[in-house]
Enzyme design. Structure first.
Site, PDB file in Angstrom:
ATOM      1  N   SER A   1     -64.630  11.476 -58.031  1.00 29.14           N
ATOM      2  CA  SER A   1     -63.732  10.677 -56.930  1.00 29.14           C
ATOM      3  C   SER A   1     -62.931   9.940 -57.640  1.00 29.14           C
ATOM      4  O   SER A   1     -63.087   9.340 -58.753  1.00 29.14           O
ATOM      5  CB  SER A   1     -64.850  10.126 -56.172  1.00 29.14           C
ATOM      6  OG  SER A   1     -63.922   8.912 -55.608  1.00 29.14           O
TER       7      SER A   1
ATOM      8  N   TYR B   1     -71.501   4.100 -55.137  1.00 29.49           N
ATOM      9  CA  TYR B   1     -70.855   5.448 -54.872  1.00 29.49           C
ATOM     10  C   TYR B   1     -70.155   5.574 -56.052  1.00 29.49           C
ATOM     11  O   TYR B   1     -70.242   6.662 -56.938  1.00 29.49           O
ATOM     12  CB  TYR B   1     -70.196   5.460 -53.795  1.00 29.49           C
ATOM     13  CG  TYR B   1     -69.477   6.954 -53.703  1.00 29.49           C
ATOM     14  CD1 TYR B   1     -70.085   7.846 -53.320  1.00 29.49           C
ATOM     15  CD2 TYR B   1     -68.078   6.822 -54.040  1.00 29.49           C
ATOM     16  CE1 TYR B   1     -69.430   9.307 -53.242  1.00 29.49           C
ATOM     17  CE2 TYR B   1     -67.445   8.237 -53.870  1.00 29.49           C
ATOM     18  CZ  TYR B   1     -68.196   9.362 -53.264  1.00 29.49           C
ATOM     19  OH  TYR B   1     -67.545  10.813 -53.181  1.00 29.49           O
TER      20      TYR B   1
END
Length: 259
Positions: free
Chosen positions: A151, A164
């Site tokens: 990400s 995350y």
């Protein structure tokens, strides 16, 4: 007489929706057969794979809870057997690619993130691709490809995504080690890092909340929120022979978010 070629087949986890769905459709258009996994949305997965078959390539849907696979060797063994069976039915002698899209997000301030939230993120985003790729190695031939998914949040910060992003940072390190250790078999491993994309990820906040989309667009060099097609279109390129000299590489596809 027409010679029938063996289909090249990619396994895509999380293929029933979002980025996995887009990638499955783009790969099919590029001539790849697809084995797609889903956790519970069988009807959605079958709909996607019907579109894949419409491109004239084989497709199969397999149920897989990647969190369970990360925790239980028996689940991994049963899944590998199911993949082998799907390959046999398609006339393929092995996998040519594995793409790990299955996952979920957690939005919580660092000080309020629970141990359970952190452990589940690590299990799904780190342990699952680590152990599933390991289990699938007997089905991956020389010169196969593996794409892990990170990400943009592993590069820039956005409060509320500490757990995350930490998991995705681990994915990037894992990718380099896989590339180094599997390179002797010609297997190349790269990591794709999307920016903010308009999907149902995180409750669909980027897609459905106009104010959030506006903030993302203003922070992105190309001036808009990313779409699933922006990521799906990249995957066939990452798996192509033209990208063959890249391994252990991080490819961010974010439209220039938070440069």
């Amino acid at each position: 007489m027409t010679t029938q070629t063996t289909p090249k087949t990619a396994l895509i986890t999380g293929a029933s929706r979002g980025l996995g769905r887009s990638s499955a459709l783009h790969l099919a258009r590029a001539g790849w057969g697809v084995i797609g996994t889903y956790r519970s949305e069988r009807a959605e997965a079958e709909a996607v794979l019907a579109e894949v078959r419409g491109q004239g390539v084989p497709a199969a849907a397999l149920q897989l809870d990647v969190g369970a696979a990360a925790s239980d060797a028996a689940v991994r063994e049963a899944f590998v057997a199911a993949v082998r069976d799907a390959l046999g039915r398609a006339g393929a002698d092995g996998l040519r690619a594995v793409v790990h899209f299955a996952g979920h997000g957690v939005h919580a301030p660092y000080a309020e993130t629970t141990a359970e939230q952190l452990e589940e993120l690590l299990r799904v985003h780190v342990s699952a691709p680590f152990l599933l790729t390991q289990a699938l190695l007997p089905l991956l031939g020389e010169g196969s490809r593996v794409v892990n998914v990170s990400s943009g949040l592993a590069r820039f910060t956005n409060p509320g995504y500490a757990a995350y992003a930490a998991a995705k940072g681990a994915v990037e390190v894992m990718t380099r080690y896989q590339a180094a250790e599997l390179g002797e078999r010609g297997i190349r491993v790269n990591v794709l890092a999307p920016g903010a994309i308009a999907t149902d990820f995180g409750g669909g906040v980027v897609r459905d909340v106009a104010a959030v989309g506006d903030v993302v667009a203003r922070a992105t060099a190309l001036g808009r929120v990313g779409l699933p097609e922006d990521i799906g279109a990249v995957v066939p390129q990452l798996l192509s022979d033209g990208f063959g000299w890249a391994s252990g590489t991080r490819i961010e596809v974010s439209g220039g978010q938070q440069l």
